[in-house]
Design a protein around this motif. Structure first.
Motif, short mmCIF file in Angstrom:
data_model
loop_
_atom_site.label_atom_id
_atom_site.label_comp_id
_atom_site.label_asym_id
_atom_site.label_seq_id
_atom_site.Cartn_x
_atom_site.Cartn_y
_atom_site.Cartn_z
N ASP A 30 0.85 -1.19 0.00
CA ASP A 30 0.00 0.00 0.00
C ASP A 30 0.89 1.24 0.00
O ASP A 30 1.38 1.67 1.05
N LEU A 31 1.09 1.80 -1.17
CA LEU A 31 1.96 2.97 -1.29
C LEU A 31 1.35 4.20 -0.62
O LEU A 31 2.05 5.17 -0.35
N ASP A 32 0.04 4.17 -0.37
CA ASP A 32 -0.61 5.31 0.26
C ASP A 32 -0.47 5.29 1.78
O ASP A 32 -0.83 6.26 2.45
N GLY A 33 0.05 4.19 2.30
CA GLY A 33 0.28 4.12 3.74
C GLY A 33 1.52 4.92 4.12
O GLY A 33 2.07 5.67 3.30
N ASP A 34 1.96 4.77 5.37
CA ASP A 34 3.14 5.51 5.82
C ASP A 34 4.39 4.75 5.38
O ASP A 34 4.89 3.88 6.10
N VAL A 35 4.83 5.06 4.19
CA VAL A 35 5.95 4.30 3.61
C VAL A 35 7.26 5.08 3.64
O VAL A 35 8.26 4.64 3.07
N ARG A 36 7.24 6.26 4.29
CA ARG A 36 8.42 7.13 4.25
C ARG A 36 9.70 6.39 4.65
O ARG A 36 10.75 6.56 4.03
#
Lengths: 91, 424
Positions: A30-36
């Motif tokens: 899920d690229l929209d999650g917190d992937v920082r």
């Protein structure tokens, strides 16, 4: 070369959009999650995918990013820091 | 991944070859063809004589002397290819991956059935992914190097289908790619059998090709063998008195070749047939006065299978579609089988010649013919030119088929022959 539009800041949303456009999206990620701070490798992106998205950042933002970024920036956050820190020079 | 650019010499398997008694069987098929996407769509259309040829739409062909091609209908890549693979794959590779998925599923192979190093991939290729390559070269010339895809580094490569299939299905066994132009589809199956005889349980093989772009079109025009007839129903009429050259198409077939014992042990759902014989040969240099190698390849493939011409129930011809090449093939067939001695068919009249995919599709079609006891027609041809003394099948013909011979020739002197036998 074509004209470039220099923007001041690349956001995480900008980066995830370009990742999708340049290299696609791994199933189950899920690229929209917190992937920082999630390593690119865990997001399903290898060095070639990074090379591809860095190419897109350079074209869209009219900046030059050092080749080493592909190895040095292991997470979206690290890549954004590098791009936004001024280390990336105007093309 | 290693390329195998050399031409195989004529070399029937000797009884002393290790594993020569191993039986290689075909347990799965995946087909993408201009007249049908998926095995059963294709087979139904082929038996009905439905052609997939038409004026090319993938690019504007109006400035070229040849305008007819065979395009795979109804293929939506996003429905078959994961998002991550989309930016790094050409149309050709997407079709190949899709056909490979179908073949693996058809064979009933699930991950874990076989060890990773027990599964190999051997495909045929011609020019590689020329449509992808053309686009990136255009980006380079018109916009600069910053606009060239990083994936150009491998996406164009003629071994890319083998590589992507291997990665996707975690098949780490012996792999390679064969480049013998239109003969490649048969050569790849022969090479797959070689691996099986050496002890590899399963090899994904065959070929899927696509070069419907100006960069893929122009070199074929330069060969002088392409038809310039603009009516799709008259452009490619192999063995007819109106033969005017060939029409190119895209697609092909992927086949699962397995060791019969191993297939039985894992409970393979069905066996289409056995790869009973294979041989290849190179034509002599032009002007040498020696005959072309096609007949010799067929004889050697039959000898390899332990059979004689009288055992052959149907021939899937190379069907180059030019008067001279058709004459040479008809002559070889007459020498082997006698005048009109065996049914001969060219279902590729409905798909065009698919470069590295064509002979693989012929092999798959032959296996379907053996399965169902029916010979698919050479579409659009009312009768063979009387000068060719062959029994050309022009309408689907039911027959008790046990053995099929597939012939293939590649531009540059390549010849290959494959003998396939019904399983039961």
């Amino acid at each position: 070369m074509s004209t470039t539009t220099t923007k001041t800041e690349v956001t995480l949303a900008d980066l995830t959009r370009m990742l999708r456009e340049s290299a696609g999206e791994e199933e189950g990620v899920d690229l929209d999650g917190d992937v920082r701070d999630t390593p690119f490798i865990d997001l399903g992106y290898d060095s070639l995918a990074l090379l591809q998205v860095i190419g897109q950042i350079q074209r869209e933002y009219g900046i030059a990013i050092p080749d080493d970024a592909v190895v040095d920036a292991e997470t979206p956050g690290a890549l954004l820091d590098l791009v936004n820190s001024g280390q990336a020079s105007p093309a | 991944m290693t390329a195998t650019p050399t031409a195989p010499a004529v070399r029937p398997a000797a009884a002393t070859v290790p594993g020569a008694r191993t039986t290689a069987v075909v347990t799965g098929l995946g087909i993408a063809a201009p007249n049908g996407l998926g095995t059963e769509d294709y087979w139904r259309a082929t038996l009905a004589g439905e052609s997939g040829l038409g004026r090319v739409t993938r690019f504007d062909p109006s400035q070229y002397p040849s305008t007819v091609g065979g395009e795979v209908p109804g293929y939506v890549a996003e429905e078959h290819i994961p998002s991550r693979l989309m930016p790094q794959t050409d149309h050709m590779t997407r079709l190949a991956l899709t056909a490979a998925d179908w073949a693996v599923a058809d064979a009933g192979i699930v991950p874990g059935d076989l060890p990773e190093y027990g599964m190999g991939v051997v495909t045929a290729a011609s020019g590689g992914a020329v449509e992808f390559g053309q686009r990136e070269l255009q980006n380079l010339w018109s916009q600069g190097k910053e606009y060239v895809s990083a994936y150009q580094s491998f996406a164009w490569f003629y071994a890319v289908n083998t590589g992507q299939i291997s990665i996707r299905h975690k098949m780490r066994g012996p792999s390679g790619v064969l480049l013998t132009e239109q003969a490649g589809g048969v050569d790849s199956i022969g090479h797959a059998r070689r691996h099986v005889r050496k002890g590899v349980p399963m090899v994904v093989t065959g070929g899927v090709d696509a070069a419907l772009c100006p960069w893929g079109w122009v070199p074929q025009i330069a060969s002088g063998l392409m038809s310039t007839v603009s009516d799709p129903s008259r452009a490619y009429l192999p063995f007819s008195a109106e033969a005017s050259g060939y029409v190119p198409g895209e697609g092909g077939a992927i086949l699962i070749v397995e060791d019969a014992e191993s297939a039985r042990e894992r409970g393979a759902e069905h066996v289409y047939g056995t790869v009973a014989g294979y041989a290849a040969g190179l034509d002599p240099a032009p002007g040498s006065g020696r005959p072309p190698a096609l007949r010799r390849a067929a004889e050697n493939a039959l000898a390899d299978a332990g059979l004689t011409p009288s055992d052959v129930d149907v021939v899937f011809a190379d069907a180059a579609g030019t008067p001279e090449l058709d004459r040479a093939e008809a002559k070889a067939l007459e020498e082997l089988f006698g005048a009109r001695g065996v049914p001969v068919t060219a279902p590729k009249s409905m798909t065009g010649r698919l470069l590295a995919g064509g002979a693989a599709l012929d092999a798959a079609t032959a296996l379907l013919a053996l399965r169902d006891g029916v010979i698919p027609p050479t579409a659009g041809v009312a009768e063979a030119d009387p000068g060719h003394r062959i029994d050309l099948v022009t309408g689907a013909r039911e027959a008790d088929l046990r053995t099929a011979l597939v012939l293939a020739r590649g531009h540059g002197g390549f010849n290959a022959a494959l003998v396939l036998r019904r399983a039961h």
